[in-house]
Every structure is written in C-alpha cells, then in structure tokens.
Design an enzyme around this catalytic site. Structure first.
Site, PDB file in Angstrom:
ATOM      1  N   ASP A  91       0.804  -1.229   0.000  1.00  0.00           N
ATOM      2  CA  ASP A  91       0.000   0.000   0.000  1.00  0.00           C
ATOM      3  C   ASP A  91       0.832   1.272   0.000  1.00  0.00           C
ATOM      4  O   ASP A  91       2.014   1.280   0.339  1.00  0.00           O
ATOM      5  CB  ASP A  91      -0.960   0.007   1.203  1.00  0.00           C
ATOM      6  CG  ASP A  91      -0.227  -0.101   2.533  1.00  0.00           C
ATOM      7  OD1 ASP A  91       0.773  -0.846   2.612  1.00  0.00           O
ATOM      8  OD2 ASP A  91      -0.642   0.559   3.505  1.00  0.00           O
ATOM      9  N   GLU A 149      -0.629  -1.957   5.144  1.00  0.00           N
ATOM     10  CA  GLU A 149       0.298  -1.881   6.285  1.00  0.00           C
ATOM     11  C   GLU A 149       0.204  -0.529   6.975  1.00  0.00           C
ATOM     12  O   GLU A 149       0.332  -0.438   8.199  1.00  0.00           O
ATOM     13  CB  GLU A 149       1.746  -2.152   5.827  1.00  0.00           C
ATOM     14  CG  GLU A 149       2.750  -2.255   6.973  1.00  0.00           C
ATOM     15  CD  GLU A 149       3.195  -0.921   7.559  1.00  0.00           C
ATOM     16  OE1 GLU A 149       3.368  -0.847   8.780  1.00  0.00           O
ATOM     17  OE2 GLU A 149       3.323   0.049   6.796  1.00  0.00           O
TER      18      GLU A 149
HETATM   19 NI    NI Z   1       6.640   1.307   5.382  1.00  0.00          NI
END
Ligand code: NI
Length: 404
Positions: A91, A149
């Site tokens: 991401d 994340e």
């Molecule tokens: Ni990172």
C-alpha cells in the site's frame, strides 16, 4: 565483485548474484509501474492485478482476494524442505508526490512514500527467480503480498484468513527498504526491532463561560494542559529506565475566542514501546491520570484508546540467520548495523507473533544521488540497487535452510 567469504554448501554465490543483477532492470520496471499507480490500504486493486498478471504469466499458483486485496503465491520446490514465507506490503500513503521523475505518481494525493512499491517488486522478482529454479528448490515458499500496512492493517486479517496454514509456515521473513541506512547496508537485530503503537483520543468535557468569570466555569484548557504535563511523567516515572517508551500528545484543540473559557478540549496522542510487558500498562496510567485530573476539576471526559500494532519482535535464531546470510551478501565496509531499532511500527509484528521469523532493514539511501529524504516525505525515493540486495537476501535466506 564476488564475496570473499566462503559459501555455504550448495550455494553458488557468483551465480545467484549474477542472476539477480540480470533480473534487476525488470524489477526496477515493475517498481516504477507500481510507483505510478499508488493505492491506499485495502484499495490495492491495480497493484493486485499487476501481481496476478505476473504470477499467471510465470505459472505460479496463487490465491487472490485474501483480506480484500491480499495475494499469496505458493512455489513448491522439487525437493523436500520447510515451508517458508516472505512478506511484502503493497500500500501507499495519502501524500502528494513532489518528485519530478518520469515515474512519479499519477494518482493525485497518493504516493508510494514509504517504499512498499519496492517491497512488492522485490517479492515479485524473488517469486520469479524461485519459479525458474523449482528443480533445485527445497521446500515450499509462500510469498505474501499484504495490503494496508499503513493502516488499518492487512496482516491480521490475512492471518485470520489462514495464510500461515496449509501448508503450515515454519518461518517468515520480511524486509523494509530503509532510508535511515545507506544503500549497501542492512539493519537487523534479535528481539524487538520496531515498537508497539497505541493511539488515544480524549475529549475533556468542562463547562464554558465568560473569560472574566472563571469561577462559573470548568476550564477545559486548564484541565487539558495539566493532563499533557502529567502524561510526560509516565515514561519518566512509571517505566523502567532500561525500557524505552514514548508518550506523545500530538493534538490539543480547544477554544473559540480570547475571552471565552472553552467548554471542551480534545487531546490526541500516540504511545510507543518495545517491551510487550508494557501492553496495557501505559494505557492504565494514561487512563488513571486523565480520570484523576478531570475528577479534581469536576470535568468529565471521553477516552478512546486503541492498541494498533504490537512490537515487531524477531526470533533470535532467525535474526542470527539473517545476519549470517547478510555477511555473505554485504560488501561495503559499512556492512551490517547490528542494533538497528526504531520507534516506528509495523504490522509484520502480527506474523512474527504467530511464527518465528525476522524482519530487517535494507539500506536504501544514497545522498549523492539525492535519494535520502525520510520515509513518508513527499520527495521520498530510494536507490533502486537496494532492490537487488533485497532479492539476494531473500534468496540466500531460503538457500540457508537447504544448506543447514
Ligand atoms: Ni513502510
């Protein structure tokens, strides 16, 4: 240049490095493609489509749509061996890119400002290499492409979806390209590498009124100020000085005018620590202080406290394995940074709570090329030769299980 250190049995240093270097231009192309189309957590559809297209092209089995946009590729070796997992996050961040490179973000307000495009490209390159070398590969490798994340976190739902089972993963490894270290170095340590992160938001409910008549009010600014000051005593006076922790109040919003006592005040902040034993302990102290200070002033409060990610804790044996592998891969005199730690946080931590493994930093900064901006900065970029280092380390880690 070929490492002067002796190779582990069965490991051909020069061949692997040559293969990885030959693969690098392709991996850079994938990274730049990903960089142009950054996607936020759980929205990584173009990213997933690119990964799926490559895996199909290479004849690699995979499962997509895990935890919405996550993918697990499985490469079975021709020889028996352990099941190992490699994890890459996919991401991007809500940042407007200011780099003027031809591969700059084409998604306004979104940017791969943390290097996860590089992590995905490294994982793709590694998967490609492994698929080409199935005959010599011992065991099964799961390559986990994880969403979100940066938040709200894709690791936990992927684990809940069973990515570490069938076949059961014996050990997991992951890396972060790291601009806090120069390219050609790696950072690894046993035990805690990155901190646990908790977030809180507290609304103080006082009683507003005239700035000249404070006796008729409960001043939420005064209550808030005392809370901010008191919270700073937690690390100083409640935490063992041998442990490291942070309590930061990041926001303090209150008031509307110079001559009005504020009715409410809002404080938000973050807590970080390495020692898992502190889970709940800092939260308890923060709650007690807010409760006590509000009670002393007759104010009420609403507290929202969330534990986001636990500390990222490396298994000592796995960290030692990465360090030994890195000794054969690192050629710069700067080498391995043994006690690299940061108060930043990672949801790799959830994987490491389930199975032993190691997360490590791959140095990616190159100030001479102007590639040294910090992570999450609108001008963040990294030295792409670090992609080769990442692939080589992953492949050597896998080989080390065969040589053992
Ligand atoms: Ni990172």
């Amino acid at each position: 240049m070929i490492s002067t250190l002796p190779a582990a049995p069965g490991v051909n240093l020069s061949r692997l490095r040559l293969d990885v270097r030959n693969l690098l231009p392709q991996v850079i192309t994938w990274r730049r493609q990903l960089h142009q189309y950054p996607e936020l957590g759980f929205q990584e559809t173009k990213t997933a489509a690119l990964i799926e297209a490559k895996l199909r092209e290479w004849g690699i089995d995979y499962q997509a749509g895990i935890a919405q946009t996550g993918i697990v590729a499985t490469i079975e070796g021709a020889r028996p061996g352990p099941t190992l997992a490699l994890r890459a996050d996919m991401d991007a961040l809500p940042v407007q890119e200011l780099n003027e490179v031809d591969y700059r973000s084409r998604h306004d307000g979104r940017m791969h400002a943390c290097g996860h495009d590089g992590h995905t490209a490294i994982a793709l390159g590694t998967a490609y290499y492994l698929a080409q070398h199935r005959q010599s590969l011992a065991g099964t490798i799961k390559v986990i492409f994880q969403p979100a994340e940066e938040g709200p976190g894709g690791a936990k739902p992927m684990i809940e979806a069973g990515v570490l089972r069938n076949p059961d993963v014996d050990a997991i490894f992951g890396l972060h390209l790291w601009n806090n270290l120069p390219v050609g170095t790696i950072g690894v340590r046993p035990g805690p590498l990155m901190a646990a992160v908790e977030l809180f938001s507290c609304k103080i409910l006082g009683r507003g009124g005239h700035g000249a008549m404070p006796h008729q009010t409960i001043d939420s600014v005064l209550v808030g100020a005392q809370i901010v000051t008191a919270l700073q005593s937690i690390v100083a006076r409640n935490i063992d000085p041998i442990d490291s922790a942070v309590v930061t109040v990041g926001e303090f919003h209150a008031g509307t005018a110079k001559n009005v006592i504020a009715d409410t005040a809002t404080l938000t902040g973050t807590v970080r620590y390495f020692n898992p034993a502190l889970e709940g302990a800092i939260q308890d102290r923060i709650t007690a202080m807010i409760d006590g200070i509000c009670a002393a002033h007759g104010a009420k409060y609403e507290l929202d406290y969330r534990c986001i990610y636990p500390a990222t804790i490396n298994d000592p044996a796995a960290a030692d394995r990465v360090r030994r592998v890195a000794e054969t891969a690192i050629e710069t005199p700067l080498g391995i940074v043994p006690n690299c730690q940061t108060m930043g946080s990672e949801d790799m931590s959830f994987f490491l709570k389930e199975v032993p493994g190691c997360y490590f930093f791959v140095g990616a900064a190159n100030p001479e090329k102007g590639l040294a901006f910090p992570h999450h900065h609108p001008r963040f970029d990294f030295d792409e030769t670090a992609l080769a280092m990442g692939m080589e380390l992953f492949l050597r880690i896998i080989e080390s299980f065969d040589a053992a």
